[in-house]
Design a protein around this motif. Structure first.
Motif, PDB file in Angstrom:
ATOM      1  N   LEU A 144     -23.586  23.832  -9.262  1.00  0.00           N
ATOM      2  CA  LEU A 144     -24.299  23.560  -8.010  1.00  0.00           C
ATOM      3  C   LEU A 144     -23.356  22.792  -7.089  1.00  0.00           C
ATOM      4  CD1 LEU A 144     -27.580  22.264  -9.654  1.00  0.00           C
ATOM      5  CD2 LEU A 144     -27.403  24.387  -8.375  1.00  0.00           C
ATOM      6  N   ALA A 145     -23.296  23.185  -5.819  1.00  0.00           N
ATOM      7  CA  ALA A 145     -22.359  22.544  -4.894  1.00  0.00           C
ATOM      8  C   ALA A 145     -23.033  22.213  -3.569  1.00  0.00           C
ATOM      9  CB  ALA A 145     -21.144  23.433  -4.661  1.00  0.00           C
ATOM     10  N   GLY A 183     -18.025  31.508   1.359  1.00  0.00           N
ATOM     11  CA  GLY A 183     -19.301  32.034   0.888  1.00  0.00           C
ATOM     12  C   GLY A 183     -19.192  32.995  -0.276  1.00  0.00           C
ATOM     13  N   SER A 184     -18.112  33.767  -0.337  1.00  0.00           N
ATOM     14  CA  SER A 184     -17.963  34.743  -1.414  1.00  0.00           C
ATOM     15  C   SER A 184     -17.725  34.084  -2.768  1.00  0.00           C
ATOM     16  CB  SER A 184     -16.809  35.693  -1.104  1.00  0.00           C
ATOM     17  OG  SER A 184     -15.583  34.978  -1.006  1.00  0.00           O
ATOM     18  N   CYS A 185     -17.454  32.794  -2.769  1.00  0.00           N
ATOM     19  CA  CYS A 185     -17.234  32.075  -4.037  1.00  0.00           C
ATOM     20  C   CYS A 185     -18.539  31.794  -4.768  1.00  0.00           C
ATOM     21  CB  CYS A 185     -16.507  30.760  -3.774  1.00  0.00           C
ATOM     22  SG  CYS A 185     -14.820  30.952  -3.139  1.00  0.00           S
ATOM     23  N   TYR A 186     -19.673  32.021  -4.103  1.00  0.00           N
ATOM     24  CA  TYR A 186     -20.975  31.682  -4.677  1.00  0.00           C
ATOM     25  C   TYR A 186     -21.732  32.942  -5.077  1.00  0.00           C
ATOM     26  CZ  TYR A 186     -19.989  27.109  -2.676  1.00  0.00           C
ATOM     27  OH  TYR A 186     -19.397  25.908  -2.375  1.00  0.00           O
ATOM     28  N   SER A 187     -22.444  32.842  -6.194  1.00  0.00           N
ATOM     29  CA  SER A 187     -23.293  33.959  -6.608  1.00  0.00           C
ATOM     30  C   SER A 187     -24.656  33.888  -5.944  1.00  0.00           C
ATOM     31  CB  SER A 187     -23.457  33.956  -8.137  1.00  0.00           C
ATOM     32  OG  SER A 187     -24.142  32.783  -8.574  1.00  0.00           O
ATOM     33  N   HIS A 188     -25.092  32.686  -5.563  1.00  0.00           N
ATOM     34  CA  HIS A 188     -26.379  32.476  -4.896  1.00  0.00           C
ATOM     35  C   HIS A 188     -26.162  31.528  -3.720  1.00  0.00           C
ATOM     36  CE1 HIS A 188     -27.423  33.677  -8.995  1.00  0.00           C
ATOM     37  NE2 HIS A 188     -28.619  34.028  -8.558  1.00  0.00           N
ATOM     38  N   ARG A 189     -26.715  31.902  -2.557  1.00  0.00           N
ATOM     39  CA  ARG A 189     -26.576  31.071  -1.368  1.00  0.00           C
ATOM     40  C   ARG A 189     -27.967  30.747  -0.819  1.00  0.00           C
ATOM     41  NH1 ARG A 189     -22.483  33.659   2.683  1.00  0.00           N
ATOM     42  NH2 ARG A 189     -22.246  31.491   3.341  1.00  0.00           N
ATOM     43  N   PRO A 218     -32.975  28.872  -6.862  1.00  0.00           N
ATOM     44  CA  PRO A 218     -32.570  30.056  -7.624  1.00  0.00           C
ATOM     45  C   PRO A 218     -32.743  29.904  -9.137  1.00  0.00           C
ATOM     46  CG  PRO A 218     -30.952  29.560  -5.938  1.00  0.00           C
ATOM     47  CD  PRO A 218     -31.890  28.392  -5.985  1.00  0.00           C
ATOM     48  N   LEU A 219     -32.897  28.667  -9.604  1.00  0.00           N
ATOM     49  CA  LEU A 219     -33.121  28.412 -11.025  1.00  0.00           C
ATOM     50  C   LEU A 219     -34.611  28.352 -11.363  1.00  0.00           C
ATOM     51  CD1 LEU A 219     -30.456  25.598 -11.522  1.00  0.00           C
ATOM     52  CD2 LEU A 219     -30.201  28.058 -11.929  1.00  0.00           C
ATOM     53  N   GLY A 220     -35.445  28.599 -10.355  1.00  0.00           N
ATOM     54  CA  GLY A 220     -36.889  28.576 -10.580  1.00  0.00           C
ATOM     55  C   GLY A 220     -37.486  27.188 -10.560  1.00  0.00           C
ATOM     56  N   ILE A 221     -36.753  26.199 -10.028  1.00  0.00           N
ATOM     57  CA  ILE A 221     -37.239  24.819  -9.979  1.00  0.00           C
ATOM     58  C   ILE A 221     -37.714  24.491  -8.569  1.00  0.00           C
ATOM     59  CG2 ILE A 221     -36.614  22.392 -10.219  1.00  0.00           C
ATOM     60  CD1 ILE A 221     -34.551  23.183 -12.269  1.00  0.00           C
ATOM     61  N   VAL A 222     -38.969  24.117  -8.451  1.00  0.00           N
ATOM     62  CA  VAL A 222     -39.512  23.548  -7.219  1.00  0.00           C
ATOM     63  C   VAL A 222     -39.733  22.070  -7.513  1.00  0.00           C
ATOM     64  CG1 VAL A 222     -41.339  23.621  -5.504  1.00  0.00           C
ATOM     65  CG2 VAL A 222     -40.575  25.741  -6.599  1.00  0.00           C
ATOM     66  N   ALA A 223     -38.816  21.238  -7.069  1.00  0.00           N
ATOM     67  CA  ALA A 223     -38.749  19.859  -7.559  1.00  0.00           C
ATOM     68  C   ALA A 223     -39.794  18.936  -6.952  1.00  0.00           C
ATOM     69  CB  ALA A 223     -37.355  19.301  -7.293  1.00  0.00           C
ATOM     70  N   GLY A 224     -40.252  19.229  -5.736  1.00  0.00           N
ATOM     71  CA  GLY A 224     -41.125  18.269  -5.073  1.00  0.00           C
ATOM     72  C   GLY A 224     -40.313  17.112  -4.518  1.00  0.00           C
ATOM     73  N   ARG A 241     -23.359  30.356  -9.596  1.00  0.00           N
ATOM     74  CA  ARG A 241     -22.670  29.435  -8.700  1.00  0.00           C
ATOM     75  C   ARG A 241     -23.495  29.326  -7.410  1.00  0.00           C
ATOM     76  NH1 ARG A 241     -19.533  33.394 -10.314  1.00  0.00           N
ATOM     77  NH2 ARG A 241     -19.311  34.231  -8.190  1.00  0.00           N
ATOM     78  N   ILE A 242     -24.113  28.169  -7.202  1.00  0.00           N
ATOM     79  CA  ILE A 242     -25.112  28.020  -6.141  1.00  0.00           C
ATOM     80  C   ILE A 242     -24.608  27.059  -5.064  1.00  0.00           C
ATOM     81  CG2 ILE A 242     -27.502  27.417  -5.607  1.00  0.00           C
ATOM     82  CD1 ILE A 242     -28.155  27.866  -8.570  1.00  0.00           C
ATOM     83  N   GLY A 243     -24.692  27.485  -3.809  1.00  0.00           N
ATOM     84  CA  GLY A 243     -24.360  26.638  -2.674  1.00  0.00           C
ATOM     85  C   GLY A 243     -25.191  27.028  -1.469  1.00  0.00           C
TER      86      GLY A 243
END
Length: 345
Positions: free
Chosen positions: A89-90, A118-124, A143-149, A109-111
């Motif tokens: 995560l970045a 941008g191409s360095c990330y799998s999820h943006r 993207p990990l399915g977490i809604v943290a609140g 790879r999330i940012g």
């Protein structure tokens, strides 16, 4: 995702930025207690995470000194690759961070969509400008399915640090109730004038409060001059305390009055009400105090904001955004905030 996944969070920006990413570690630990969670930060930010039970390992990246340049970047990249992370995560949006993310070899790879490289990330994830930075950082978990609140920043202190603060206050014979003042900033244009801080300090002492002056070693002389204007009623701690110990000191205060700088985020972690003084920047950027018991003061000027970070000099050579914010206005709002009422600003 496997329960014992290996997760890395890269945040190599300023101290305040690292404070504001601590809720991400909290959320990761809450949702995946068996995961291994690591962090990459710059040396000055290491103490922010040092005692955090939600982090298993902290990697220090001295990008401006010991590990500067391409050689230092490649050395860290190789280390990250050997760790075989499942997820990176970045929150930090630099190209250097993007390269580290890509060279880590992590499959996820999330940012943010505004991140460089941008191409360095799998999820943006969409960078929501209207969000507070804490909530923006937590959105990277979607993207990990977490809604943290809503999760407030956290800084954990050790018993020796708590004892150090107690001894410092006892030795200074500073009486309660305490108010903390943080007059420094990396950016000169973010600093409320010294003369205004002195006027505010004297008014607060006149109202029956004692003062703690906070900051780094670079702020020691500034804080000393303000403390000297209130003999016997102010203690200068600038450069004497670690970041966790400074947070503990703020925790013991009724209020913090701070420029738009790292101490206001320490106060968010401490849960202490904060009156933040904003000049060249605005709270809409997402870096206001996170706690609801705090407030921001700033003047309505056509030239604001002039920068997302502040600057070395006022672009129009007036510095009116800070110069014209009167000490009597800040004093009145400080008293109102401590009384639990909404401020005027």
């Amino acid at each position: 995702m496997k329960a014992d996944a290996k997760i890395l969070v890269i945040q190599t920006a300023f101290i305040g930025d690292v404070v504001l990413v601590t809720p991400v570690f909290h959320a990761l630990r809450r949702h995946w207690p068996a995961a291994k969670v690591h962090a990459v930060v710059i040396p000055s930010a290491f103490p922010i995470l040092q005692h955090n039970p939600n982090i298993d390992r902290i990697l220090v990246y001295d990008k401006h000194q010991q590990n500067s340049g391409p050689t230092g970047l490649l050395k860290l990249a190789r280390q990250l690759y050997r760790e075989a992370y499942d997820i990176v995560l970045a929150p930090h949006r630099s190209m250097r961070t993007a390269l580290l993310v890509r060279m880590s070899g992590a499959p996820v790879r999330i940012g943010f969509d505004l991140n460089s490289g941008g191409s360095c990330y799998s999820h943006r994830v969409t960078y929501q400008k209207s969000m507070h930075e804490v909530d923006r950082n937590l959105s990277l978990l979607q993207p990990l399915g977490i809604v943290a609140g809503r999760i407030a920043p956290e800084i954990f202190t050790s018993e020796p640090e708590r004892q150090q603060v107690s001894h410092l206050l006892n030795d200074s014979r500073t009486q309660q109730p305490l108010i903390a003042l943080a007059p420094g900033s990396v950016w000169p244009t973010k600093r409320w004038p010294e003369s205004h801080f002195i006027e505010l300090a004297q008014a607060l002492v006149g109202a029956g409060y004692s003062l703690c002056l906070l900051g780094g070693t670079q702020d020691h002389d500034l804080c000393a001059r303000i403390a000297a204007a209130c003999p016997g009623r102010a203690v200068n701690t600038a450069g004497l305390l670690s970041l966790p110990a400074s947070t503990e000191l703020i925790r013991r205060c009724r209020l913090l009055v701070s420029n738009d700088s790292a101490p206001l985020h320490l106060a968010s972690a401490a849960g202490t009400p904060t009156l933040a003084l904003f000049g060249p920047t605005v709270p809409e950027f997402g870096f206001a105090p996170y706690r609801s018991n705090s407030a921001v003061l700033g003047l309505e000027l056509s030239c604001r904001p002039c920068s997302i970070h502040g600057g070395r000099r006022c672009p129009i050579h007036t510095h009116a955004c800070m110069r014209d914010l009167a000490a009597e206005t800040v004093f009145a709002n400080a008293i109102t905030l401590m009384n639990g009422n909404k401020t005027d600003g």
